[in-house]
Scaffold this active site. Sequence first.
Site, PDB file in Angstrom:
ATOM      1  N   HIS A   1       0.836  -1.211   0.000  1.00 49.70           N
ATOM      2  CA  HIS A   1       0.000   0.000   0.000  1.00 49.70           C
ATOM      3  C   HIS A   1       0.867   1.256   0.000  1.00 49.70           C
ATOM      4  CE1 HIS A   1      -3.414   2.582   1.501  1.00 49.70           C
ATOM      5  NE2 HIS A   1      -2.384   3.250   2.001  1.00 49.70           N
ATOM      6  N   GLU A   2       1.865   1.298   0.873  1.00 51.39           N
ATOM      7  CA  GLU A   2       2.729   2.469   0.959  1.00 51.39           C
ATOM      8  C   GLU A   2       3.567   2.637  -0.318  1.00 51.39           C
ATOM      9  OE1 GLU A   2       2.302   4.653   3.168  1.00 51.39           O
ATOM     10  OE2 GLU A   2       0.920   3.387   4.321  1.00 51.39           O
TER      11      GLU A   2
ATOM     12  N   HIS B   1       1.674   4.386  -2.979  1.00 48.91           N
ATOM     13  CA  HIS B   1       1.750   5.848  -2.842  1.00 48.91           C
ATOM     14  C   HIS B   1       3.031   6.382  -3.493  1.00 48.91           C
ATOM     15  CE1 HIS B   1      -1.785   6.507  -0.471  1.00 48.91           C
ATOM     16  NE2 HIS B   1      -1.366   5.820   0.575  1.00 48.91           N
TER      17      HIS B   1
ATOM     18  N   GLU C   1      -6.220   6.839  -1.058  1.00 47.23           N
ATOM     19  CA  GLU C   1      -6.077   5.699  -0.142  1.00 47.23           C
ATOM     20  C   GLU C   1      -6.761   4.457  -0.712  1.00 47.23           C
ATOM     21  OE1 GLU C   1      -4.211   5.451   2.484  1.00 47.23           O
ATOM     22  OE2 GLU C   1      -3.579   7.547   2.372  1.00 47.23           O
TER      23      GLU C   1
END
Length: 300
Positions: free
Chosen positions: A142-143, A146, A217
């Site tokens: 997930h990070e 980003h 997100e």
Amino acid sequence: MARTRYAPDRGLTSRMTITMFLIGLLYVVFMGVLIALLGDAWPLIVLITGGLFIAQFWFSDRIAAYSMGAREVTPEQAPELHGAIDRLCALADMPKPRVAIAETDVPNAFATGRSQEKALVCATTGLLRRLEPQELEGVLAHELSHVAHRDVAVMTFASFLGVLAGSITRMALWSGMMRGGGRNNNTAILAILIPLVSAVVYVISFLLTRLLSRYRELSADRGAALLTGRPSALSSALTKITGQMSRIPTRDLRRAEPFNAFFFAPAFSGGAMSKLLSSHPTLEQRLDQLARISRELGRP
């Protein structure tokens, strides 16, 4: 954006594009109104605006990482964390970011950096202690999503309008024009109009930026689930982290709350009104999306 194997999401991308367009339009209108109101003083506004933007774009991520206590670690110091990020970067075909750990019991992770070359991914000791390897990989994916999509740079640009509006309000209220001599009817009108316009712009830009943040997100969750092929692991991590938050002392959560926009999951969540102001989607929205992805992949 540099090419990676993170899967695009056209629906989310179109909504993010519309939101960014509205933020840009609001910025143009706001600057036009300021120039019209201030007349010959507009070059000063442009100079101040440029200085604020450069400062926020170049230093905000470093300040945030420092404030959150991120400490870079070597592969020898954190072999499991580095190993997970190595595997994910190879899977995503992207350069490896710097790796850091923050000494806090708040279970979370975040990414900073305006580009892939300047990126840093950080996990807290509370997160590393609580998650299973597959859950941790889901959070790190997930990070890294980003990072791959330059979300820090995008959100820095999007949030800048609110910073500018707040700064203009303070300057208008505290400037010598408002306090000193030479006060006349025009000055009195400006003293009312500029803070009023700035306050309205701040509220609108804040709401649009939070909407954009929630979209990003969801996009990062989707990218992580498709990259790893294990949406259930990310669901498990989300559920576990959110449940563990209630066991963290309130003072620690309050200390972490200003950095919610950077975190994988917010330190606090609230009622209906807070959903509108939150930087993250609700847990239910995130789990529902991951359940749909599981069905798409034919995974339990």
